[in-house]
Each structure stands twice: as structure tokens, then as C-alpha cells.
Write a protein that holds these residues in place. Structure first.
Motif, PDB file in Angstrom:
ATOM      1  N   ARG A  66     -12.733  51.219  12.066  1.00  0.00           N
ATOM      2  CA  ARG A  66     -11.596  50.993  11.179  1.00  0.00           C
ATOM      3  C   ARG A  66     -10.488  50.167  11.870  1.00  0.00           C
ATOM      4  O   ARG A  66      -9.646  49.417  11.587  1.00  0.00           O
ATOM      5  CB  ARG A  66     -11.153  51.948  10.603  1.00  0.00           C
ATOM      6  N   LEU A  67     -10.359  50.749  13.205  1.00  0.00           N
ATOM      7  CA  LEU A  67      -9.119  50.015  14.079  1.00  0.00           C
ATOM      8  C   LEU A  67      -9.349  48.828  14.381  1.00  0.00           C
ATOM      9  O   LEU A  67      -8.443  47.798  14.148  1.00  0.00           O
ATOM     10  CB  LEU A  67      -9.340  51.005  15.449  1.00  0.00           C
ATOM     11  N   ARG A  68     -10.804  48.460  14.657  1.00  0.00           N
ATOM     12  CA  ARG A  68     -11.216  47.038  15.132  1.00  0.00           C
ATOM     13  C   ARG A  68     -10.639  46.073  13.430  1.00  0.00           C
ATOM     14  O   ARG A  68     -10.012  45.007  13.693  1.00  0.00           O
ATOM     15  CB  ARG A  68     -12.382  46.662  15.298  1.00  0.00           C
ATOM     16  N   GLU A  69     -11.075  46.544  12.474  1.00  0.00           N
ATOM     17  CA  GLU A  69     -10.710  45.807  11.254  1.00  0.00           C
ATOM     18  C   GLU A  69      -9.063  45.735  11.114  1.00  0.00           C
ATOM     19  O   GLU A  69      -8.798  44.665  10.798  1.00  0.00           O
ATOM     20  CB  GLU A  69     -11.336  46.625   9.871  1.00  0.00           C
ATOM     21  N   LEU A  70      -8.455  46.742  11.334  1.00  0.00           N
ATOM     22  CA  LEU A  70      -7.029  46.659  10.840  1.00  0.00           C
ATOM     23  C   LEU A  70      -6.351  45.551  12.144  1.00  0.00           C
ATOM     24  O   LEU A  70      -5.311  44.892  11.908  1.00  0.00           O
ATOM     25  CB  LEU A  70      -6.398  48.082  11.121  1.00  0.00           C
ATOM     26  N   GLU A  71      -6.951  45.617  13.472  1.00  0.00           N
ATOM     27  CA  GLU A  71      -6.304  44.868  14.490  1.00  0.00           C
ATOM     28  C   GLU A  71      -6.736  43.367  14.241  1.00  0.00           C
ATOM     29  O   GLU A  71      -5.745  42.630  14.162  1.00  0.00           O
ATOM     30  CB  GLU A  71      -7.026  45.263  15.920  1.00  0.00           C
ATOM     31  N   HIS A  72      -8.024  43.199  13.451  1.00  0.00           N
ATOM     32  CA  HIS A  72      -8.216  41.921  13.079  1.00  0.00           C
ATOM     33  C   HIS A  72      -7.201  41.160  11.982  1.00  0.00           C
ATOM     34  O   HIS A  72      -6.621  40.041  11.956  1.00  0.00           O
ATOM     35  CB  HIS A  72      -9.538  41.739  12.667  1.00  0.00           C
ATOM     36  N   GLU A  73      -6.950  42.230  11.129  1.00  0.00           N
ATOM     37  CA  GLU A  73      -6.093  42.131   9.849  1.00  0.00           C
ATOM     38  C   GLU A  73      -4.580  41.747  10.304  1.00  0.00           C
ATOM     39  O   GLU A  73      -3.899  40.822   9.867  1.00  0.00           O
ATOM     40  CB  GLU A  73      -6.141  42.996   8.920  1.00  0.00           C
ATOM     41  N   VAL A  74      -4.241  42.436  11.239  1.00  0.00           N
ATOM     42  CA  VAL A  74      -2.948  42.126  11.946  1.00  0.00           C
ATOM     43  C   VAL A  74      -2.644  40.924  12.604  1.00  0.00           C
ATOM     44  O   VAL A  74      -1.726  40.253  12.269  1.00  0.00           O
ATOM     45  CB  VAL A  74      -2.537  43.273  13.033  1.00  0.00           C
ATOM     46  N   ARG A  75      -3.671  40.498  13.270  1.00  0.00           N
ATOM     47  CA  ARG A  75      -4.030  39.114  13.985  1.00  0.00           C
ATOM     48  C   ARG A  75      -3.723  37.872  12.899  1.00  0.00           C
ATOM     49  O   ARG A  75      -2.969  36.878  13.152  1.00  0.00           O
ATOM     50  CB  ARG A  75      -5.138  39.063  14.876  1.00  0.00           C
ATOM     51  N   GLU A  76      -4.486  37.974  11.740  1.00  0.00           N
ATOM     52  CA  GLU A  76      -4.413  37.331  10.828  1.00  0.00           C
ATOM     53  C   GLU A  76      -3.332  37.025  10.074  1.00  0.00           C
ATOM     54  O   GLU A  76      -2.670  36.166   9.804  1.00  0.00           O
ATOM     55  CB  GLU A  76      -5.588  37.338   9.916  1.00  0.00           C
ATOM     56  N   LEU A  77      -2.693  38.257   9.613  1.00  0.00           N
ATOM     57  CA  LEU A  77      -1.275  38.311   9.246  1.00  0.00           C
ATOM     58  C   LEU A  77      -0.299  37.617   9.924  1.00  0.00           C
ATOM     59  O   LEU A  77       0.719  37.075   9.386  1.00  0.00           O
ATOM     60  CB  LEU A  77      -1.180  39.637   8.586  1.00  0.00           C
ATOM     61  N   ARG A  78      -0.289  37.902  11.168  1.00  0.00           N
ATOM     62  CA  ARG A  78       0.794  37.430  12.367  1.00  0.00           C
ATOM     63  C   ARG A  78       0.732  36.009  12.232  1.00  0.00           C
ATOM     64  O   ARG A  78       1.676  35.074  12.213  1.00  0.00           O
ATOM     65  CB  ARG A  78       0.649  37.918  13.470  1.00  0.00           C
ATOM     66  N   MET A  79      -0.720  35.244  12.229  1.00  0.00           N
ATOM     67  CA  MET A  79      -0.898  33.750  12.273  1.00  0.00           C
ATOM     68  C   MET A  79      -0.281  33.229  11.137  1.00  0.00           C
ATOM     69  O   MET A  79       0.215  32.382  10.825  1.00  0.00           O
ATOM     70  CB  MET A  79      -1.961  33.553  12.352  1.00  0.00           C
ATOM     71  N   LYS A  80      -0.511  33.960   9.866  1.00  0.00           N
ATOM     72  CA  LYS A  80      -0.102  33.423   8.406  1.00  0.00           C
ATOM     73  C   LYS A  80       1.342  33.213   8.462  1.00  0.00           C
ATOM     74  O   LYS A  80       2.027  32.515   8.087  1.00  0.00           O
ATOM     75  CB  LYS A  80      -0.670  34.280   7.189  1.00  0.00           C
TER      76      LYS A  80
END
Length: 96
Positions: A66-80
């Protein structure tokens, strides 16, 4: 200049920190509920975590995933967010 800082007992601080660490509630929500500034409570929580770093149980496999999923989501949201900021700046210049 007189200091107007409130003094909180160690017991009060410990209970406030436990409300954040052991519960699912955010620091800001707990701070509002108990009448403490969010930054103050955040400092208490950070200090507690530093002092008790070795006592926290390791993450389970599910928690790590879950932590990996959330870290990936955070990276995507920051790029957006970065892209949208640049696009907004571009269009603001275009319409001047």
C-alpha cells in the motif's frame, strides 16, 4: 516582552500524541479537538517518533504494498500539478 506560551503537562502531550499515532485521525483534526496548534502537536509527534523509533513494529507485506502504491500516486499527482501550473502560466501569458 513576556512569554504567553502555554505549558502542557507531559501526560497531556503523551495522550495527544497517542491520539494521532494510534488512531486514524489526522494531526490537524486532533489539534483542533484538543485546542493545540497543529504545528505544536506535529512537533510532539515527531519528537515521540524519534525517541521511540526502534519500538515501532515493521510494516506488513500488505502495508508495504500500500505504501508503494501511495508513493507512486503521490509522484503522479505532483507531476500533474507541475504540468497544470506550467499550462496555467502559459495560457495566462497568451491571453495578456
Amino acid at each position: 516582552m513576556a512569554s504567553h506560551r502555554k505549558k502542557y503537562s507531559p501526560e497531556f502531550r503523551e495522550e495527544a500524541v497517542k491520539m494521532v499515532i494510534e488512531g486514524p485521525r489526522a494531526t490537524a483534526a486532533v489539534a483542533r479537538e484538543i485546542g493545540v496548534l497543529e504545528g505544536t502537536l506535529g512537533n510532539w509527534v515527531n519528537a515521540y517518533r524519534r525517541e521511540h523509533a526502534g519500538e515501532e513494529p515493521p510494516l506488513s507485506v500488505h502495508e508495504r504494498a500500500r505504501l508503494r502504491e501511495l508513493e507512486h500516486e503521490v509522484r503522479e499527482l505532483r507531476m500533474k500539478a507541475e504540468f497544470l501550473g506550467k499550462a496555467a502560466a502559459f495560457f495566462a501569458q497568451e491571453y495578456r
